[in-house]
Design an enzyme around this catalytic site. Structure first.
Site, PDB file in Angstrom:
ATOM      1  N   PHE A   1       0.877  -1.182   0.000  1.00  0.00           N
ATOM      2  CA  PHE A   1       0.000   0.000   0.000  1.00  0.00           C
ATOM      3  C   PHE A   1       0.907   1.223   0.000  1.00  0.00           C
ATOM      4  O   PHE A   1       1.643   1.440   0.973  1.00  0.00           O
ATOM      5  CB  PHE A   1      -0.842  -0.066   1.283  1.00  0.00           C
ATOM      6  CG  PHE A   1      -1.772   1.077   1.554  1.00  0.00           C
ATOM      7  CD1 PHE A   1      -3.018   1.133   0.943  1.00  0.00           C
ATOM      8  CD2 PHE A   1      -1.427   2.068   2.470  1.00  0.00           C
ATOM      9  CE1 PHE A   1      -3.910   2.166   1.245  1.00  0.00           C
ATOM     10  CE2 PHE A   1      -2.306   3.102   2.775  1.00  0.00           C
ATOM     11  CZ  PHE A   1      -3.552   3.148   2.162  1.00  0.00           C
TER      12      PHE A   1
ATOM     13  N   GLY B   1       3.144  12.761   4.916  1.00  0.00           N
ATOM     14  CA  GLY B   1       2.902  11.593   5.763  1.00  0.00           C
ATOM     15  C   GLY B   1       1.550  11.753   6.429  1.00  0.00           C
ATOM     16  O   GLY B   1       0.518  11.321   5.894  1.00  0.00           O
TER      17      GLY B   1
ATOM     18  N   GLN C   1       3.516  -5.981  46.693  1.00  0.00           N
ATOM     19  CA  GLN C   1       2.307  -5.237  46.289  1.00  0.00           C
ATOM     20  C   GLN C   1       2.576  -4.302  45.111  1.00  0.00           C
ATOM     21  O   GLN C   1       1.685  -4.047  44.303  1.00  0.00           O
ATOM     22  CB  GLN C   1       1.746  -4.469  47.484  1.00  0.00           C
ATOM     23  CG  GLN C   1       1.072  -5.395  48.486  1.00  0.00           C
ATOM     24  CD  GLN C   1       0.310  -4.640  49.559  1.00  0.00           C
ATOM     25  OE1 GLN C   1       0.509  -3.452  49.755  1.00  0.00           O
ATOM     26  NE2 GLN C   1      -0.558  -5.341  50.255  1.00  0.00           N
TER      27      GLN C   1
ATOM     28  N   GLY D   1      13.837  -6.876  34.441  1.00  0.00           N
ATOM     29  CA  GLY D   1      15.190  -6.436  34.758  1.00  0.00           C
ATOM     30  C   GLY D   1      16.085  -6.482  33.533  1.00  0.00           C
ATOM     31  O   GLY D   1      15.630  -6.160  32.425  1.00  0.00           O
ATOM     32  N   GLY D   2      17.319  -6.926  33.717  1.00  0.00           N
ATOM     33  CA  GLY D   2      18.271  -6.952  32.599  1.00  0.00           C
ATOM     34  C   GLY D   2      17.799  -7.813  31.438  1.00  0.00           C
ATOM     35  O   GLY D   2      18.013  -7.482  30.267  1.00  0.00           O
TER      36      GLY D   2
ATOM     37  N   GLU E   1      -0.368   4.457   9.884  1.00  0.00           N
ATOM     38  CA  GLU E   1      -1.839   4.489   9.671  1.00  0.00           C
ATOM     39  C   GLU E   1      -2.472   5.571  10.542  1.00  0.00           C
ATOM     40  O   GLU E   1      -3.561   5.381  11.095  1.00  0.00           O
ATOM     41  CB  GLU E   1      -2.453   3.105   9.903  1.00  0.00           C
ATOM     42  CG  GLU E   1      -2.002   2.132   8.819  1.00  0.00           C
ATOM     43  CD  GLU E   1      -2.766   0.839   8.789  1.00  0.00           C
ATOM     44  OE1 GLU E   1      -3.991   0.854   8.997  1.00  0.00           O
ATOM     45  OE2 GLU E   1      -2.124  -0.197   8.531  1.00  0.00           O
TER      46      GLU E   1
HETATM   47  C1  LIG Z   1       7.245   0.904  10.179  1.00  0.00           C
HETATM   48  C2  LIG Z   1       6.443   1.787   9.271  1.00  0.00           C
HETATM   49  C3  LIG Z   1       5.688   1.223   8.252  1.00  0.00           C
HETATM   50  C4  LIG Z   1       4.965   2.034   7.380  1.00  0.00           C
HETATM   51  N1  LIG Z   1       4.288   1.460   6.327  1.00  0.00           N
HETATM   52  C5  LIG Z   1       3.655   2.252   5.427  1.00  0.00           C
HETATM   53  C6  LIG Z   1       3.024   1.689   4.270  1.00  0.00           C
HETATM   54  O1  LIG Z   1       3.012   0.464   4.076  1.00  0.00           O
HETATM   55  N2  LIG Z   1       2.446   2.514   3.363  1.00  0.00           N
HETATM   56  C7  LIG Z   1       2.447   3.871   3.534  1.00  0.00           C
HETATM   57  O2  LIG Z   1       1.905   4.556   2.672  1.00  0.00           O
HETATM   58  N3  LIG Z   1       3.032   4.443   4.612  1.00  0.00           N
HETATM   59  C8  LIG Z   1       3.629   3.666   5.571  1.00  0.00           C
HETATM   60  N4  LIG Z   1       4.241   4.230   6.669  1.00  0.00           N
HETATM   61  C9  LIG Z   1       4.265   5.690   6.793  1.00  0.00           C
HETATM   62  C10 LIG Z   1       3.413   6.212   7.923  1.00  0.00           C
HETATM   63  O3  LIG Z   1       2.063   6.115   7.596  1.00  0.00           O
HETATM   64  C11 LIG Z   1       3.885   7.647   8.224  1.00  0.00           C
HETATM   65  O4  LIG Z   1       5.157   7.534   8.831  1.00  0.00           O
HETATM   66  C12 LIG Z   1       2.927   8.390   9.126  1.00  0.00           C
HETATM   67  O5  LIG Z   1       1.736   8.694   8.424  1.00  0.00           O
HETATM   68  C13 LIG Z   1       3.546   9.680   9.656  1.00  0.00           C
HETATM   69  O6  LIG Z   1       4.053  10.444   8.603  1.00  0.00           O
HETATM   70  P1  LIG Z   1       5.542  11.033   8.685  1.00  0.00           P
HETATM   71  O7  LIG Z   1       6.464   9.925   9.026  1.00  0.00           O
HETATM   72  O8  LIG Z   1       5.787  11.810   7.454  1.00  0.00           O
HETATM   73  O9  LIG Z   1       5.507  12.000   9.945  1.00  0.00           O
HETATM   74  P2  LIG Z   1       4.895  13.476   9.992  1.00  0.00           P
HETATM   75  O10 LIG Z   1       3.680  13.569   9.139  1.00  0.00           O
HETATM   76  O11 LIG Z   1       6.004  14.432   9.764  1.00  0.00           O
HETATM   77  O12 LIG Z   1       4.420  13.534  11.498  1.00  0.00           O
HETATM   78  C14 LIG Z   1       5.382  13.568  12.562  1.00  0.00           C
HETATM   79  C15 LIG Z   1       4.645  13.639  13.867  1.00  0.00           C
HETATM   80  O13 LIG Z   1       3.924  14.848  13.953  1.00  0.00           O
HETATM   81  C16 LIG Z   1       2.833  14.661  14.830  1.00  0.00           C
HETATM   82  N5  LIG Z   1       1.617  15.175  14.166  1.00  0.00           N
HETATM   83  C17 LIG Z   1       1.095  14.781  12.989  1.00  0.00           C
HETATM   84  N6  LIG Z   1      -0.012  15.507  12.707  1.00  0.00           N
HETATM   85  C18 LIG Z   1      -0.156  16.374  13.740  1.00  0.00           C
HETATM   86  C19 LIG Z   1      -1.108  17.378  14.034  1.00  0.00           C
HETATM   87  N7  LIG Z   1      -2.122  17.644  13.203  1.00  0.00           N
HETATM   88  N8  LIG Z   1      -0.960  18.090  15.189  1.00  0.00           N
HETATM   89  C20 LIG Z   1       0.066  17.845  16.029  1.00  0.00           C
HETATM   90  N9  LIG Z   1       0.990  16.889  15.804  1.00  0.00           N
HETATM   91  C21 LIG Z   1       0.874  16.168  14.675  1.00  0.00           C
HETATM   92  C22 LIG Z   1       2.731  13.163  15.142  1.00  0.00           C
HETATM   93  O14 LIG Z   1       3.270  12.917  16.430  1.00  0.00           O
HETATM   94  C23 LIG Z   1       3.594  12.548  14.084  1.00  0.00           C
HETATM   95  O15 LIG Z   1       4.178  11.322  14.496  1.00  0.00           O
HETATM   96  C24 LIG Z   1       4.961   3.436   7.556  1.00  0.00           C
HETATM   97  C25 LIG Z   1       5.711   4.001   8.612  1.00  0.00           C
HETATM   98  C26 LIG Z   1       6.446   3.201   9.458  1.00  0.00           C
HETATM   99  C27 LIG Z   1       7.234   3.853  10.567  1.00  0.00           C
END
Ligand SMILES: Cc1cc2nc3c(=O)[nH]c(=O)nc-3n(C[C@H](O)[C@H](O)[C@H](O)COP(=O)(O)OP(=O)(O)OC[C@H]3O[C@@H](n4cnc5c(N)ncnc54)[C@H](O)[C@@H]3O)c2cc1C
Length: 389
Positions: A134, A142, A288, A348-349, A372
């Site tokens: 996808f 992102g 506890q 622990g470790g 997602e």
């Molecule tokens: C292991 C992994 C697998 C993935 N697999 C796929 C895949 O198969 N297909 C695909 O299309 N994508 C995939 N992704 C991408 C993923 O969907 C994006 O990393 C995610 O949408 C965040 O986008 P970005 O990394 O550009 O972070 P950014 O968009 O730069 O966001 C950074 C951070 O900003 C903060 N943020 C975001 N929006 C707001 C807001 N409105 N207000 C305040 N804070 C906010 C959040 O804490 C966020 O983590 C994958 C990512 C990882 C790490």
């Protein structure tokens, strides 16, 4: 066969209880946590092996929709999907990843594909013969999906794709990618279309492989003069954003379920440790402070489980679940992170020793709070939905 107590909750029926028992037995027989080789080549090969294994076990039929195309039913049963991800994550993180990508990578085809597209892709995915991916995220888009720049220009009887996609799970090993690109019918979210691009299409290359804390196949893809036939477009032109969001509505709930599986495994390991670890003349569990930790872990897990299966049950009743799926994903991933951290502390470790199950859970859970839709994005979805009423 016996089943866990939460399967007696009203979200489930006898078919789900039976499904869960068979699934647990299969996982126990076929999947075990082992300290596997984390090199890129080994992880790629293991993912392909797991997809074939899950296919031959019949489980991938639940990741796609359409009985005529090898699926278990005409509509994805969200509770079965969630039980699968929860159980696979409990037993073996990478097998959950392998399963999840078959569903996420074909969700758009299951929901919006033509009969010809379904016939071409779904049976091979359901049997484990083809791997799906996808491709939505880009380096500059992102969380803000509508800022995507990858373009799809109309050309003859089709489109030509230009641009990059990054963080693409199964990137480099997938047989095809569902790619979202700006087709220009309107600005912003309304000018995006979805396409199926076979991995061997000229103009599509894997620009870079990406290594992350819990190794999964992940890549940046480059599209240069990449020509796709009109028959490869999923849904109407300009409807790609809707296609992506509908796919995420289904699979976001399943991310919550995977988090439940990781969290449940951490609690399981923590209980075993509390019962067996001797210190100060008694067991860790006799203190506890430990009992308090275990109470917190179990309550965080039950709260997340209730929200996850509420969302899954509602969708199975035919309701839209954008808000409920966001609540489930946010709560389950955040709670699982806390549960796993407590389990690591109790070990622990050993908790940070490479190859130990809680150490791998600690790495596995982190990305679920980001992909997602990061937790902050889920908060916005929930808040906006409540305010619009
Ligand atoms: C292991 C992994 C697998 C993935 N697999 C796929 C895949 O198969 N297909 C695909 O299309 N994508 C995939 N992704 C991408 C993923 O969907 C994006 O990393 C995610 O949408 C965040 O986008 P970005 O990394 O550009 O972070 P950014 O968009 O730069 O966001 C950074 C951070 O900003 C903060 N943020 C975001 N929006 C707001 C807001 N409105 N207000 C305040 N804070 C906010 C959040 O804490 C966020 O983590 C994958 C990512 C990882 C790490």
């Amino acid at each position: 066969m016996s089943h866990p107590a939460e399967l007696d909750w009203p979200f489930f029926d006898d078919a789900h209880r039976d499904f869960k028992s068979r699934l647990d037995a299969w996982c126990t027989a076929h999947l075990a946590h082992t300290q596997h080789d984390e090199s890129r080549e080994a992880v790629d090969a293991e993912c392909v092996r797991l997809v074939r294994l899950l296919g031959s076990g019949g489980w991938l039929r639940h990741a796609v929709a359409g009985s005529a195309y090898g699926a278990a039913s005409d509509r994805i049963d969200t509770r079965q999907l969630c039980l699968l991800r929860e159980t696979l994550a409990f037993h073996h993180g990478l097998s959950d990843f392998a399963f999840a990508m078959q569903g996420l990578g074909t969700g758009a085809i299951s929901l919006f594909g033509t009969p010809e597209q379904k016939q071409r892709y779904l049976p091979r995915v359901a049997s484990g013969q083809a791997l799906a991916a996808f491709a939505l995220s880009e380096p500059e888009a992102g969380s803000d999906v509508a800022a995507m720049q990858c373009s799809a220009s109309a050309s003859g009887d089709g489109h030509v794709l230009h641009g990059r996609k990054t963080w693409i799970s199964n990137g480099g090993i997938a047989d095809f990618y569902v790619v979202f690109a700006r087709s220009g019918e309107a600005p912003g979210a309304r000018g995006i279309s979805a396409f199926i691009v076979d991995a061997d299409t000229p103009g599509l290359t894997v620009e870079e492989r990406i290594d992350v804390v819990a190794p999964h196949p992940l890549a940046t893809l480059q599209f240069e003069h990449c020509r796709v036939d009109a028959r490869q477009r999923i849904g109407d032109a300009g409807q790609g954003f809707k296609v992506a969001m509908a796919t995420l509505d289904v699979f976001r709930t399943s991310v919550a379920a995977a988090a439940l599986g990781f969290g449940r495994r951490a609690l399981h390991e923590a209980l075993a440790r509390a019962r067996s670890r001797q210190m100060f003349g008694q067991t860790l569990g006799d203190f506890q402070i430990t009992q308090s930790k275990i109470a917190q872990m179990a309550t965080l897990l039950d709260a997340a489980t209730l929200l996850t299966y509420r969302a899954a049950w509602l969708r199975d009743q035919g309701q839209r679940i954008t808000r409920e799926a966001a609540m489930a994903k946010m709560t389950a991933t955040e709670n699982a992170q806390q549960i796993i951290d407590m389990a690591v502390q109790m070990h622990g470790g050993m908790g940070v020793r490479k190859g130990h199950i809680v150490e791998s859970l600690y790495r596995e859970i982190r990305a679920l709070r980001i992909y997602e839709g990061a937790t902050e994005v889920q908060q916005l979805i929930i808040g906006k939905d409540l305010l619009k009423a």
